[in-house]
Design a protein around this motif. Structure first.
Motif, PDB file in Angstrom:
ATOM      1  N   ILE A  48       1.272   0.543  20.437  1.00  0.00           N
ATOM      2  CA  ILE A  48       2.353   1.490  20.703  1.00  0.00           C
ATOM      3  C   ILE A  48       3.057   1.127  22.004  1.00  0.00           C
ATOM      4  CG2 ILE A  48       2.915   3.943  20.938  1.00  0.00           C
ATOM      5  CD1 ILE A  48       1.589   3.089  18.255  1.00  0.00           C
ATOM      6  N   PRO A  49       4.372   0.874  21.955  1.00  0.00           N
ATOM      7  CA  PRO A  49       5.118   0.550  23.179  1.00  0.00           C
ATOM      8  C   PRO A  49       5.069   1.717  24.180  1.00  0.00           C
ATOM      9  CG  PRO A  49       6.464   0.196  21.199  1.00  0.00           C
ATOM     10  CD  PRO A  49       5.231   0.908  20.766  1.00  0.00           C
ATOM     11  N   GLU A  50       5.151   1.388  25.456  1.00  0.00           N
ATOM     12  CA  GLU A  50       4.968   2.418  26.481  1.00  0.00           C
ATOM     13  C   GLU A  50       6.017   3.533  26.377  1.00  0.00           C
ATOM     14  OE1 GLU A  50       4.765   1.008  30.489  1.00  0.00           O
ATOM     15  OE2 GLU A  50       4.498   3.037  31.278  1.00  0.00           O
ATOM     16  N   ASN A  51       7.257   3.154  26.143  1.00  0.00           N
ATOM     17  CA  ASN A  51       8.285   4.186  26.036  1.00  0.00           C
ATOM     18  C   ASN A  51       7.974   5.190  24.925  1.00  0.00           C
ATOM     19  OD1 ASN A  51      10.362   4.503  27.850  1.00  0.00           O
ATOM     20  ND2 ASN A  51      11.963   3.728  26.480  1.00  0.00           N
ATOM     21  N   ALA A  52       7.314   4.696  23.873  1.00  0.00           N
ATOM     22  CA  ALA A  52       6.966   5.584  22.761  1.00  0.00           C
ATOM     23  C   ALA A  52       5.935   6.628  23.174  1.00  0.00           C
ATOM     24  CB  ALA A  52       6.460   4.785  21.568  1.00  0.00           C
ATOM     25  N   HIS A  53       5.045   6.271  24.114  1.00  0.00           N
ATOM     26  CA  HIS A  53       4.056   7.270  24.555  1.00  0.00           C
ATOM     27  C   HIS A  53       4.789   8.486  25.092  1.00  0.00           C
ATOM     28  CE1 HIS A  53       1.508   3.539  25.873  1.00  0.00           C
ATOM     29  NE2 HIS A  53       1.719   3.567  24.571  1.00  0.00           N
ATOM     30  N   TYR A  54       5.792   8.215  25.953  1.00  0.00           N
ATOM     31  CA  TYR A  54       6.526   9.337  26.545  1.00  0.00           C
ATOM     32  C   TYR A  54       7.314  10.093  25.478  1.00  0.00           C
ATOM     33  CZ  TYR A  54       5.248   7.397  31.036  1.00  0.00           C
ATOM     34  OH  TYR A  54       4.517   6.945  32.105  1.00  0.00           O
ATOM     35  N   LEU A  55       8.018   9.331  24.632  1.00  0.00           N
ATOM     36  CA  LEU A  55       8.824   9.985  23.599  1.00  0.00           C
ATOM     37  C   LEU A  55       7.983  10.879  22.695  1.00  0.00           C
ATOM     38  CD1 LEU A  55      11.467   7.595  22.001  1.00  0.00           C
ATOM     39  CD2 LEU A  55      11.794   9.961  22.721  1.00  0.00           C
ATOM     40  N   ARG A  56       6.864  10.327  22.257  1.00  0.00           N
ATOM     41  CA  ARG A  56       5.998  11.102  21.369  1.00  0.00           C
ATOM     42  C   ARG A  56       5.478  12.353  22.063  1.00  0.00           C
ATOM     43  NH1 ARG A  56       1.662   7.142  18.516  1.00  0.00           N
ATOM     44  NH2 ARG A  56       2.828   6.571  16.639  1.00  0.00           N
ATOM     45  N   ASN A  57       5.044  12.182  23.310  1.00  0.00           N
ATOM     46  CA  ASN A  57       4.487  13.351  23.997  1.00  0.00           C
ATOM     47  C   ASN A  57       5.561  14.375  24.349  1.00  0.00           C
ATOM     48  OD1 ASN A  57       1.656  12.860  23.975  1.00  0.00           O
ATOM     49  ND2 ASN A  57       1.979  11.183  25.418  1.00  0.00           N
ATOM     50  N   ILE A  58       6.773  13.906  24.594  1.00  0.00           N
ATOM     51  CA  ILE A  58       7.895  14.838  24.823  1.00  0.00           C
ATOM     52  C   ILE A  58       8.109  15.696  23.575  1.00  0.00           C
ATOM     53  CG2 ILE A  58      10.421  14.927  25.006  1.00  0.00           C
ATOM     54  CD1 ILE A  58      10.077  12.447  26.980  1.00  0.00           C
ATOM     55  N   MET A  59       8.112  15.045  22.414  1.00  0.00           N
ATOM     56  CA  MET A  59       8.305  15.799  21.175  1.00  0.00           C
ATOM     57  C   MET A  59       7.151  16.775  20.922  1.00  0.00           C
ATOM     58  SD  MET A  59      10.005  13.201  18.430  1.00  0.00           S
ATOM     59  CE  MET A  59       9.727  11.537  19.004  1.00  0.00           C
ATOM     60  N   PHE A  60       5.938  16.274  21.156  1.00  0.00           N
ATOM     61  CA  PHE A  60       4.750  17.107  20.950  1.00  0.00           C
ATOM     62  C   PHE A  60       4.821  18.328  21.882  1.00  0.00           C
ATOM     63  CE2 PHE A  60       0.004  16.243  19.701  1.00  0.00           C
ATOM     64  CZ  PHE A  60      -0.071  17.490  19.123  1.00  0.00           C
ATOM     65  N   ALA A  61       5.149  18.055  23.148  1.00  0.00           N
ATOM     66  CA  ALA A  61       5.221  19.143  24.138  1.00  0.00           C
ATOM     67  C   ALA A  61       6.294  20.161  23.751  1.00  0.00           C
ATOM     68  CB  ALA A  61       5.502  18.569  25.526  1.00  0.00           C
ATOM     69  N   ALA A  62       7.428  19.672  23.256  1.00  0.00           N
ATOM     70  CA  ALA A  62       8.510  20.594  22.876  1.00  0.00           C
ATOM     71  C   ALA A  62       8.053  21.532  21.765  1.00  0.00           C
ATOM     72  CB  ALA A  62       9.739  19.809  22.433  1.00  0.00           C
ATOM     73  N   ASP A  63       7.291  21.007  20.804  1.00  0.00           N
ATOM     74  CA  ASP A  63       6.801  21.861  19.727  1.00  0.00           C
ATOM     75  C   ASP A  63       5.763  22.864  20.254  1.00  0.00           C
ATOM     76  OD1 ASP A  63       7.426  22.497  17.129  1.00  0.00           O
ATOM     77  OD2 ASP A  63       5.908  21.235  16.212  1.00  0.00           O
ATOM     78  N   PHE A  64       4.976  22.429  21.239  1.00  0.00           N
ATOM     79  CA  PHE A  64       4.048  23.367  21.895  1.00  0.00           C
ATOM     80  C   PHE A  64       4.797  24.537  22.527  1.00  0.00           C
ATOM     81  CE2 PHE A  64      -0.500  22.669  22.505  1.00  0.00           C
ATOM     82  CZ  PHE A  64      -0.696  21.475  21.857  1.00  0.00           C
ATOM     83  N   LEU A  65       5.853  24.229  23.266  1.00  0.00           N
ATOM     84  CA  LEU A  65       6.601  25.295  23.944  1.00  0.00           C
ATOM     85  C   LEU A  65       7.158  26.269  22.911  1.00  0.00           C
ATOM     86  CD1 LEU A  65       8.565  23.273  26.683  1.00  0.00           C
ATOM     87  CD2 LEU A  65       6.343  24.415  26.884  1.00  0.00           C
ATOM     88  N   GLN A  66       7.761  25.722  21.862  1.00  0.00           N
ATOM     89  CA  GLN A  66       8.285  26.551  20.785  1.00  0.00           C
ATOM     90  C   GLN A  66       7.215  27.493  20.254  1.00  0.00           C
ATOM     91  OE1 GLN A  66       8.027  27.279  16.564  1.00  0.00           O
ATOM     92  NE2 GLN A  66       7.165  25.392  17.310  1.00  0.00           N
ATOM     93  N   ASN A  67       6.044  26.925  19.953  1.00  0.00           N
ATOM     94  CA  ASN A  67       4.959  27.706  19.370  1.00  0.00           C
ATOM     95  C   ASN A  67       4.472  28.805  20.324  1.00  0.00           C
ATOM     96  OD1 ASN A  67       2.557  27.746  17.233  1.00  0.00           O
ATOM     97  ND2 ASN A  67       1.685  27.973  19.263  1.00  0.00           N
TER      98      ASN A  67
END
Lengths: 308, 462
Positions: B85-104
């Motif tokens: 997994i490319p490094e930029n993807a780690h951030y992108l994926r976790n940003i998306m994951f975090a956004a869904d957490f906030l929503q929930n």
């Protein structure tokens, strides 16, 4: 606003910088209600076998936001997700709606209806001595309602809840309810499609429907027709992999056989949609979703050769 | 002695369909049976499909935590395909994951939980509010009702961040195996930064003070709905080329001893679930078939055990295991831990946005699997989530899912021992009979139930 003008506004669709549809829609509802002394649309929302994604998507509505939908458009009498009432008080609300004490209502069903094994794979509630199955609830309220709306692809056509091998025998609402049903499909539904349909019901009654009984306003054209990458398709310039900027047909895109306005309307305050995110449309509004779209990343000409 | 049997159904304001039966004796809950009344069978649905369908398909398990299923199935595919997994993807994926957490978390606190403590306006969908214990003064009550509607926007904005990068929400498209398919362009990052700024202001100016207010006014709930202090987390936010670095550690806390979780210690039990009794614990074995007429069963959720014991999962477990919350295991502790976690995740999301390098889509998908079976875990909004798959080539032979709500809403096991929610309910004092549903509703919702997720078959490789 006339019905024709309303349809024209919906067709014009919306874009990020122009909330024409929803802004106009809400003010039209307000004017219409004042002029005709129309009460808000009473809604009984029954959740059956689903993931709850449609009620979440409904919460994502913008212009009008959810608060204004509740305040100005609908009286959401019963909803497992939103209602403050719980337990026997919630069930009492349902009984009062059945006795027409709130007047005519629109039934919204979210989820597929399992019919195998007496429908026991989904019960909307339990009383002291028995389970009220989804089948029982939707057939009972479906007969009483003024309009019936199936929200999401599970309620419209069975959807993921009825995906093969479908061990629960789940079906879309139209298979158990012999009457006109408005299918507002999508996995999830786009909030504009759903709120727009409710607004139409409130002001003009049932909207014009396509051959799948979906409001033609939103499902009348294919994703392919309006896709920003259509020129790549026409030049046969196809993506090699996810993340590419070319046409996603090669990566399984269902755009050519999917009726929806995603390329224009987009999602969550109109910011993005799957192809713009460099991935294929998986045809989630379709009657045969998900089985007809699976495998998702295999070209349509392979997974469904008649579309070659 | 008179024992009353009471059915609490439907338990509204949650994801999915839940009915709870309790027996009450001398104003005290003697026994509780938490029953999920929906079953869809995603493990059957996944069989015979191409394994890369898992990310989009399993997101349909759940509407409110869809990305969590997409994330863990991506980790699973990364393992099966041996992606880097490319490094930029780690951030992108976790940003998306975090956004869904906030929503929930924002939706859970305001839209689902708040009407347990606040008098809502007397109009649909808040009419017939069955609240028998209102303690807020008028001014505070009014403020919290205003915040309910402000929360609608904050949660929508959280999903907007997810859609900016993920294509849509729920059921995003770009967080797939190999990385993320979207380009993190400067305009997307700027848009997300503006959104997270307003969300974080909402969390700090409304959600945290509102949680503190509820916790102060209803502080007896720090002694109500207590579970045994057995907590489990699989860890949250994965980094590293092999998803091998976990920001918030997983752990199993039992008898004040913290150990790393071991998947092989997980087992299931269908004694009281609507499934044929079957003693199978491996991916290739026969799965118990649904048995909707089974006598004495009361739920579609299976009992999940770790080392033979029930464990609570969720924000509270995660926060205690990571030493970010120092408190008990009560109703109000669960609510407080969730709100505090919301604040921490909002800060992380903002920070990760600044770490993103604008550029091409960080995705490198390998084309064929290098192994035929794998197990992937993460924490999701509600706690520990596990997916596992057994393949024949790229075709799914077996696919298993264990969701957090299965841990928390476990029915009684073969020894009659209760799961966390049932444990939290039993022995609760009901001051007045009219307060029964109010008290039970508060305890149950503090677990943030999601029955859409919970109704699955599981069999973990032993």
């Amino acid at each position: 606003m006339t019905r024709e003008k309303f349809a024209a506004v919906c067709r014009k669709l919306s874009s990020r910088d122009n909330h024409a549809l929803t802004e106009k829609l809400l003010s039209a509802v307000k004017t219409h209600r004042a002029k005709h002394n129309t009460p808000k649309l009473s809604v009984v929302w029954i959740e059956t076998n689903d993931s709850g994604d449609n009620n979440i998507s409904f919460m994502n509505t913008t212009f009008p936001y959810l608060g204004r939908v509740f305040a100005e458009m609908i009286d959401l009498l019963y909803s497992n997700t939103f209602m403050a009432a719980q337990g026997t008080k919630a069930l009492a609300v349902l009984e009062r709606a059945a006795a027409m004490q709130y007047g005519p209502f629109t039934l919204v069903v979210e989820g597929a209806i399992p019919v195998k094994d007496d429908g026991l794979y989904c019960a909307v509630a339990r009383t002291q001595d028995r389970y009220i199955t989804a089948f029982e609830a939707v057939t009972r309220f479906g007969k009483l309602a003024e309009h019936v709306v199936a929200v999401g692809t599970c309620a419209s056509f069975g959807g993921p809840s009825a995906a093969r091998p479908n061990i629960t025998g789940s079906v879309g609402l139209s298979k158990v309810l012999p009457r006109k049903i408005i299918n507002v499909s999508g996995c999830p539904v786009n909030p504009d499609w759903f709120v727009g349909t409710l607004a139409h019901l409130l002001m003009y009654g049932r909207p014009e429907l396509d051959r799948f009984n979906r409001p033609a306003l939103f499902y009348g054209f294919t994703v392919h027709r309006h896709c920003q990458r259509r020129s790549y398709f026409d030049k046969k310039d196809f993506a090699d992999k996810l993340g590419d900027i070319e046409c996603m047909f090669s990566k399984g895109c269902m755009g050519p056989k999917t009726g929806a306005d995603c390329p224009y309307r987009q999602w969550v305050d109109h910011v993005n949609w799957p192809v713009k995110a460099n991935t294929p449309c998986i045809g989630c509004t379709n009657e045969d979703f998900p089985d007809g779209s699976s495998p998702f990343f295999t070209s349509l000409s392979v997974k469904s050769p008649e579309h070659e | 002695m008179k024992t009353q049997r009471i059915i609490f159904s439907p338990v509204t304001r949650l994801s999915g369909l839940l009915s709870v039966e309790v027996t009450v004796e001398k104003n005290r809950v003697k026994e509780a049976y938490a029953g999920s009344t929906m079953f869809r069978g995603y493990e059957w649905i996944m069989r015979d499909r191409h394994v890369t369908d898992a990310v989009y398909m399993t997101q349909r398990v759940c509407g409110i935590c869809s990305l969590a299923h997409g994330a863990v199935s991506s980790y699973l595919l990364d393992d099966l395909y041996d992606n880097d997994i490319p490094e930029n993807a780690h951030y992108l994926r976790n940003i998306m994951f975090a956004a869904d957490f906030l929503q929930n978390h924002i939706r859970h606190f305001y839209l689902f939980s708040l009407p347990d403590y606040v008098r809502m306006p007397d109009r649909p969908p808040f009419h017939e509010q069955d609240i028998t214990d209102v303690r807020l003064v008028e001014k505070d009550n009014r403020l919290l009702v205003e915040h309910y509607f402000a929360a609608v926007k904050a949660a929508q904005r959280s999903h907007e961040i997810l859609a900016v990068f993920g294509g849509k929400a729920p059921h995003q498209h770009s967080f797939v195996h190999g990385g993320a398919a979207v380009s993190p362009t400067a305009d997307k990052v700027n848009r997300a930064l503006a959104l997270i700024d307003s969300i974080n202001r909402f969390i700090k100016d409304c959600m945290i003070p509102d949680t503190a207010l509820i916790a102060r006014v209803y502080n007896d709930y720090f002694h109500i709905g207590i579970t045994p202090r057995r907590l489990l987390s699989f860890g949250l936010f994965r980094f590293g080329a092999k998803n091998d670095r976990v920001l918030w550690k997983g752990g199993v806390l039992s008898d004040d001893k913290l150990d790393p979780p071991e998947v092989k210690l997980i087992e299931t039990d269908v004694t009281r679930s609507w499934f044929e009794d079957a003693n199978v614990n491996n991916l290739t074995g026969r799965q118990p078939e649904p048995a909707p007429y089974k006598p004495d069963a009361y739920t579609w959720v299976k009992s999940v055990l770790y080392g033979g014991r029930h464990f609570e999962v969720g924000p509270l477990a995660r926060m205690i295991i990571n030493r970010r919350y120092d408190g008990g295991t009560s109703t109000m502790d669960r609510i407080c831990a969730r709100s505090l976690e919301t604040m921490l995740i909002g800060e992380l999301l903002e920070n990760w946005l600044t770490k993103l390098e604008p550029g091409p889509p960080p995705i490198k998908q390998k084309t064929s699997p290098v192994k035929s079976e794998a197990v992937a875990v993460t924490d999701s909004m509600r706690g520990a989530l596990l997916h596992s798959a057994l393949l024949n080539g790229e075709r799914v032979v077996g696919y298993e899912i264990i969701t957090p709500t299965e841990w928390n809403f476990s029915p009684k096991d073969r020894q009659g021992r209760r799961g966390p929610v049932e444990n939290a309910l039993v022995d609760t004092a009901i001051p007045r009979p009219k307060m029964l549903f109010t008290v039970l509703g508060r305890i149950i919702r503090s677990f943030d139930p999601c029955l859409s997720c919970a109704t699955h078959i599981i069999n973990v490789k032993s």
